[in-house]
Design a protein around this motif. Structure first.
Motif, short mmCIF file in Angstrom:
data_model
loop_
_atom_site.label_atom_id
_atom_site.label_comp_id
_atom_site.label_asym_id
_atom_site.label_seq_id
_atom_site.Cartn_x
_atom_site.Cartn_y
_atom_site.Cartn_z
N CYS A 195 0.84 -1.19 0.00
CA CYS A 195 0.00 0.00 0.00
C CYS A 195 0.89 1.25 0.00
O CYS A 195 2.01 1.24 0.52
CB CYS A 195 -0.89 -0.01 1.23
N ALA A 196 0.38 2.32 -0.61
CA ALA A 196 1.11 3.60 -0.58
C ALA A 196 1.07 4.13 0.84
O ALA A 196 0.10 3.93 1.56
CB ALA A 196 0.45 4.58 -1.54
N SER A 197 2.14 4.82 1.27
CA SER A 197 2.17 5.34 2.64
C SER A 197 2.67 6.77 2.65
O SER A 197 3.48 7.16 1.79
CB SER A 197 3.01 4.45 3.55
N ILE A 198 2.18 7.54 3.62
CA ILE A 198 2.51 8.97 3.72
C ILE A 198 2.96 9.25 5.15
O ILE A 198 2.42 8.67 6.10
CB ILE A 198 1.26 9.85 3.46
N HIS A 199 3.95 10.14 5.32
CA HIS A 199 4.25 10.63 6.66
C HIS A 199 4.59 12.11 6.58
O HIS A 199 5.32 12.53 5.69
CB HIS A 199 5.41 9.87 7.32
#
Length: 547
Positions: A77-81
């Protein structure tokens, strides 16, 4: 719809389930009030920011991933921080990392993210954490990447190991040209997905809560050096001397070669020192004694041409010496049987044969029979470790024992995320303070009975709490959300009839049932609202009225 990635047939372990199957697809931007993001099936990063409940906007696109995600077979899955109020790190799930300048986020209609760095970093990963910091005038962003990788050498376990890669991307200025490049890559490896992993705000260290320990993978040179060190420590030499003591004297036995005669031995006694020399070699024993001796009464003899026996008479009778010569570890203390039993007897009062010797006493010890089945959790003994970024060594280890890890939450985005642990029936929130070595973990809030309540929720998927600790919440895999408010004063008088006392405060529990048949994919809490994401719907639950 949300870009959900289901686990493949070869992702069958509990670690895959923890890292990717239970992934929170909704990302809360803690730098701005009530601002959430998710990635949809077209690879668009969608934002919903709430200013008024009465005028909710539709989610809007702030960035589109340049690559076609569906083309990659082993993608995650794509992930963001959100590293800071203007910097974002993003992974597309295929192994590419983006560093972006977002400008001010959340309320501007013109919010557009600009890529300042993007690079293929090997096999697919998800972003566990990231921080933005300035060191000696140079801006850097440190990112923590999580991977579950096949381990050919692991024949007994799951066949996989977990790696955490700590990547530092720094700003490089060459002839007026500003670019971002990778300045450091370090890898930690472990055998379980960490419950919590975060980089310190200064970029100097790393904290990990995990069931099994992590350690840095080192370069070949470091390995060689370390092997040499372990060799020397493993080849433990025989003690140079053995010693025994009573209340009045100390007896030292030194093994000596057969050809040594009385004339080859020199023993000098002083009130606080001793020196033993064989032939013309460097002193065999020399140094300050632990305590004073009556040096004129001390003697020595040779026993059967094999050992030198030295007798020291203690000046102060009674106290035991913990060591013979201060700082000398080459000797071995030999205890006789009567001394052993004497020590065991003196410690007897600290132990007991039965589980709860005196239940009538105030505050009885914890009784294991009171625990219910749902209180038992598989992983007894997670540990909290802090790693130093320069030496790559562990500086602090705390064994969490039965203090089960529950969830983490960002209270202040400039600090590290807090983590919540179960303490008996309650849940306690801890804020890491990397700049305070004496008090590195500070207890900042308590949720009464939450540890007990959450244990009975067999279907729970996510847990969270408000950054102002006003409530905690958990959701099941489908539909139901439970909200636990902190105790608040009552406007009316309430009596507890059983105990005949007036109750001043009551804590309320609320249950929300969502009108959705899709599984819950994301869950985030702010001071006023709960955001719950399913495949096709984003629900907002108003928990507290606005200020």
């Amino acid at each position: 719809a949300v870009a959900e990635v289901n686990l493949r047939d070869d992702q069958y372990t509990l670690d895959h389930m923890r890292a990717f199957g239970m992934y929170n697809y909704l990302h809360l931007d803690s730098w701005y009030q009530d601002n959430v993001y998710y990635v949809d099936q077209f690879g668009r990063v969608m934002n919903l920011s709430v200013t008024l409940d009465t005028s909710l906007q539709k989610p809007r696109e702030v960035f589109r991933l340049p690559t076609d995600l569906t083309a990659c077979d082993d993608r995650l899955c794509a992930s963001i921080h959100f590293s800071s109020s203007t910097w974002v790190t993003l992974s597309d799930g295929t192994g590419r990392l983006y560093l972006m300048k977002s400008g001010k986020r959340g309320n501007s209609t013109s919010e557009k993210w600009e890529i300042l760095f993007n690079e293929e970093l090997g096999s697919p990963f998800i972003i566990a954490h990231s921080v933005s910091f300035v060191k000696s005038g140079m801006h850097s962003v440190a990112v923590l990447l999580l991977r579950v990788e096949k381990d050919e050498l692991d024949t007994k376990g799951s066949g996989f190991h977990i790696t955490l890669e700590w990547v530092t991307i720094a700003e490089i200025s060459k002839e007026g040209d500003h670019r971002y490049e990778i300045s450091k890559r370090r890898v930690l490896q472990g055998k379980s997905v960490p419950h919590y992993a975060a980089i310190e705000p200064s970029g100097d260290g790393l904290m990990i809560v995990s069931y099994k320990p992590f350690k840095f993978l080192q370069d070949e040179d470091d390995k060689m050096e370390e092997n040499d060190n372990t060799k020397t420590t493993n080849e433990k030499k025989d003690p140079v001397y053995y010693w025994q003591q009573t209340e009045d004297d100390v007896t030292i036995t030194v093994p000596i070669p057969k050809d040594i005669t009385k004339d080859d031995i020199k023993v000098r006694f002083f009130p606080d020192n001793i020196c033993v020399i064989l032939k013309d070699e460097p002193p065999l024993m020399e140094g300050k004694l632990f305590s004073s001796v009556d040096h004129e009464s001390c003697t020595w003899i040779i026993r059967e041409n094999e050992s030198l026996e030295i007798s020291l008479i203690k000046k102060n009778e009674g106290p035991r010496w913990p060591e013979l010569i201060v700082g000398d570890t080459r000797g071995e203390f030999v205890m006789d049987a009567s001394q052993c039993s004497e020590i065991a007897e003196s410690l007897m009062h600290l132990t007991s044969e039965v589980l709860n010797p005196n239940p009538e006493k105030e505050n009885p010890p914890c009784n294991a029979q009171e625990l219910e089945e749902c209180d038992a959790f598989l992983e007894d003994g997670a540990s909290l470790c802090r790693f130093d970024g320069d030496t790559l060594k562990v500086t602090h280890v705390i064994n969490l024992g039965s203090n089960q890890y529950l969830f983490s939450v960002v209270v202040d985005p400039r600090e590290m995320p807090c983590f919540c642990l179960r303490h008996d029936v309650d849940a306690l929130l801890w804020q890491p303070r990397s700049d305070q070595p004496e008090n590195m973990w500070e207890h900042i809030a308590t949720f009464n009975a939450l540890g007990y309540v959450q244990a009975s929720k067999q279907d729970k998927k996510f847990m969270a709490c408000a950054p102002d600790y006003s409530y905690a919440a958990l959701c099941e895999c489908m539909r139901r959300v439970f909200i636990y408010r902190q105790p608040t004063p009552l406007s009316t008088v309430l009596y507890n009839r059983k105990e005949g006392r007036q109750v001043g405060q009551v804590a309320k529990q609320l249950v929300a049932t969502l009108e959705a048949n899709d599984p819950i994919l994301g869950f985030q809490a702010t001071n006023e609202r709960l955001f719950v994401l399913t495949t096709k719907t984003l629900f907002l639950i108003k928990v507290n009225p606005g200020n």
